[in-house]
Motif scaffolding. Structure first.
Motif, mmCIF file in Angstrom:
data_model
loop_
_atom_site.group_PDB
_atom_site.id
_atom_site.type_symbol
_atom_site.label_atom_id
_atom_site.label_comp_id
_atom_site.label_asym_id
_atom_site.label_seq_id
_atom_site.Cartn_x
_atom_site.Cartn_y
_atom_site.Cartn_z
ATOM 1 N N HIS A 156 -8.955 2.200 -3.612
ATOM 2 C CA HIS A 156 -8.149 2.707 -2.501
ATOM 3 C C HIS A 156 -8.901 3.815 -1.777
ATOM 4 O O HIS A 156 -9.686 4.557 -2.380
ATOM 5 C CB HIS A 156 -6.814 3.235 -3.034
ATOM 6 N N HIS A 212 -0.402 2.427 -5.922
ATOM 7 C CA HIS A 212 0.097 1.887 -4.660
ATOM 8 C C HIS A 212 0.614 0.469 -4.881
ATOM 9 O O HIS A 212 0.146 -0.243 -5.774
ATOM 10 C CB HIS A 212 -1.005 1.887 -3.601
ATOM 11 N N GLY A 224 3.009 4.304 -1.612
ATOM 12 C CA GLY A 224 2.746 5.048 -2.835
ATOM 13 C C GLY A 224 3.765 4.788 -3.931
ATOM 14 O O GLY A 224 4.934 4.500 -3.671
ATOM 15 N N ASP A 228 0.807 -1.217 0.000
ATOM 16 C CA ASP A 228 0.000 0.000 0.000
ATOM 17 C C ASP A 228 0.844 1.273 0.000
ATOM 18 O O ASP A 228 0.297 2.376 0.082
ATOM 19 C CB ASP A 228 -0.960 0.029 1.192
#
Length: 660
Positions: free
Chosen positions: A398, A433, A344, A342
């Motif tokens: 997300h 991500h 970036g 997760d």
């Protein structure tokens, strides 16, 4: 004062933008397509001569034509927005030498029979006077592919340093010094509202005009040029980006001190790494929200080492330029960067997001991806390349999705299908991500992202070692690569040999290689046929190979004829692959070294050398005949222009030289 609507008009279509814009249907109704003179506050009753179908500009001398604009070759009088977006690729910046936008429009339209697409007044209001699909008279031979803006500014401050004192000609301005074509000049700077409005307009045009990048003429990598292009007559067909009037005409000095580098940087964002060099970013990195590239070469080198380690020490595979498939050396065009699930993923460069797929997994994990196309300038050359980010999380699901997923283009897409897009992306923008990928049964599944840099044309530089691997199809046969990795020289590449090679820092021998071969993401050549060739697959039945391809390979493929055409990729899938970390460090080092050299010997302005603007150069107000803004071909319709097709325009055919 009229309230700006923000309604920009392109090809007859209205696009509401986040900028204080007033079009020609609103407010003072400054319509550059009118063949009659238009009263302004500057001149309530312009003394124009009436003729059969309009009024001549009053000169001096009076000009014997009534139309202050022309049709773009190949587009005609009523071009569609899609055609305009395909053709417009240049933005010429001027200053007008006037006290107000009102005065500027009066001079252009009523007195001289000229035009420009935008005027930006002292307080930042933007006036659009003509559809971007029509050719305004503002940059002479560069009118064909360009749009233009007149920034309200008196210009020279050497003779009239008190011009803005007391507010009689607009708000007070600072002085700014510039050296253009060897002439050191004292000028008035632009107001903060003007720059803010122009920047907002520029951001919107990145979205609306896909062939107009935030690039500027450079004397060396990253360093702005303050001189006329030596090959301006040729580059008008190929150049894409922002230019000053002096960049294309030796007799002009507008827009004076306008800072093209600062302006374009505001539009482009900050160059960065695709992920944080450390798996857990430092607190100050988190505060920055993006892993911006260091401006110090030593810091850049250290950060690059950390990124190499994320691949070569942390990953169990996904190396550049090959990966094991059985015991054969399969080309692998990118690297896997291990990170936290997760975390970036960021765009290293500005560009356009041209394709994406979300909502599709396979037996080995996520097959979601984002593809960016980049067109950058390094000194006097253009660098065109792509960057791919594969195995991403399902971004629309997300809790804080990347901004591109909120745009209309993506909203029309179908889950699991490749969406063809055209969204501008700033450098440093969040694009996705990290998800988990890898075969779980082999205990190789982990959070990681595949990052890949490639180009159709080789980006030539002394540091690169080009390896032509096209003869081997999907498998590497290059002795320069296999000789170092195949430790026991048995002609096979085991996973253990590959991981040991990189763990012992053998990767340094391949970091600077550029491998030319078919992409692993293409459907052709047929994967099933390719895997029937290696010896270690001979024991498998054809049906078993086909099942393996269907389960592990096909779900990740995306490069077909439809995608290639839209993204401007070669149909055969053969491209040059670069190690992503090496490429990023190489590109940034070009900028660092150029900046250091410029600090020593580059463009410097010595205020003691300031002189009056020479009579041999002028700004737009001083060009009373309009020769730097309107060419003979603009007024007298070139018969060749009429024969140009839209396709020829997009390809950059020169109107006077095209085949009739």
């Amino acid at each position: 004062m009229v309230k700006p609507s923000g309604n920009l008009i392109i090809g007859g279509e209205v696009f509401n933008i986040n900028a204080p814009l007033v079009n020609w249907h609103e407010g003072p109704k400054w319509d550059a397509t009118s063949e009659y003179c238009i009263p302004t506050n500057t001149e309530r009753a312009p003394p124009c001569m009436t003729t059969g179908g309009g009024q001549y500009p009053y000169g001096p001398p009076p000009l014997p034509y009534t139309r202050r604009y022309a049709w773009r070759p190949g587009l005609g009088p009523n071009p569609k927005a899609s055609a305009v977006k395909a053709v417009v690729k240049q933005f010429v910046v001027h200053h007008d030498g006037c006290a107000s936008a009102d005065m500027c429009f009066n001079v252009l339209h009523n007195e001289r029979g000229l035009s420009v697409h935008f005027l930006i007044d002292n307080e930042g209001t933007i006036y659009q006077t003509i559809d971007l699909g029509l050719m305004a008279y503002h940059a002479s031979d560069w009118n064909t592919y360009s749009i233009g803006v007149e920034l309200c500014n008196f210009g020279e401050a050497f003779r009239r340093p008190d011009y803005y004192e007391g507010g009689r000609n607009g708000p007070r301005r600072d002085f700014a010094y510039c050296k253009i074509n060897g002439n050191t000049l004292k000028a008035f700077d632009y107001t903060a509202p003007q720059i803010e409005s122009f920047t907002r307009l520029g951001r919107e045009l990145l979205r609306l005009l896909p062939n107009l990048p935030a690039e500027y003429p450079q004397s060396s990598p990253g360093e702005p040029s303050w001189e006329t292009m030596k090959d301006a007559a040729i580059r008008r067909e190929t150049y894409a980006g922002y230019v000053g009037h002096y960049h294309i005409n030796t007799q002009k000095w507008d827009p004076g001190p306008f800072d093209f580098r600062k302006f374009c940087t505001q539009l482009r964002g900050s160059l960065c790494f695709p992920v944080y060099p450390r798996m857990e970013p430092k607190p100050d990195d988190r505060d920055r929200q993006r892993p911006v590239l260091p401006n110090d070469s030593g810091d850049l080198r250290q950060a690059a080492k950390l990124l190499y380690a994320l691949n070569e020490e942390k990953a169990d595979g996904g190396f550049f330029p090959i990966g094991p498939w059985g015991e054969s050396a399969l080309w692998h065009g990118g690297i896997h960067l291990v990170g936290k699930r997760d975390a970036g993923v960021f765009a290293p460069y500005p560009g356009r997001l041209v394709a994406a797929r979300m909502g599709r997994d396979s037996a080995i994990g996520s097959t979601n991806f984002v593809l960016l196309r980049h067109e950058m300038t390094l000194g006097t050359r253009k660098v065109q390349f792509y960057s791919l980010y594969m195995h991403l999380a399902n971004e629309p699901k997300h809790d804080k999705p990347a901004e591109w997923t909120t745009k209309d283009g993506w909203k029309k897409s179908q889950p699991g299908q490749v969406a063809l897009l055209d969204e501008p992306i700033e450098a440093g923008a969040l694009i996705g991500h990290i998800a988990t990928v890898g075969p779980a049964d082999a205990n190789l599944a982990r959070p990681q992202v595949h990052v890949e840099f490639f180009s159709e044309q080789f980006i030539d530089d002394p540091q690169w070692q080009l390896i032509d691997g096209t003869a081997g199809g999907r498998f590497c046969e290059a002795p320069e690569i296999l000789g170092s990795i195949d430790a026991n020289h048995d002609g096979k590449v085991a996973r253990e040999e590959l991981t040991q090679f990189f763990a012992s820092y053998g990767g340094e021998t391949v970091h600077r290689m550029v491998t030319l071969h078919v992409s692993e993401w293409t459907f052709e050549p047929n994967w099933g046929d390719a895997l029937r060739v290696p010896k270690d697959f001979k024991t498998m039945k054809p049906a078993e190979i086909d099942a393996m391809v269907a389960e592990q390979i096909t779900p990740g493929l995306w490069w077909d004829a439809r995608v290639a055409k839209h993204c401007r990729l070669p149909a055969d899938g053969v491209v040059h692959h670069y190690h992503p970390v090496t490429f990023i460090a190489w590109f940034k080092n070009q900028l660092i070294e150029s900046a250091a050299q410029a600090a020593k010997t580059g463009h410097k302005v010595d205020e003691r050398e300031v002189r009056e603007v020479p009579k041999s150069i002028t700004d737009d107000f001083g060009d009373k005949a309009g020769t730097s803004m309107r060419s003979a071909a603009d007024v007298a319709e070139d018969p060749c222009n009429k024969n140009l097709t839209l396709e020829q325009m997009v390809q950059g055919f020169a109107a006077p030289e095209c085949n009739q």
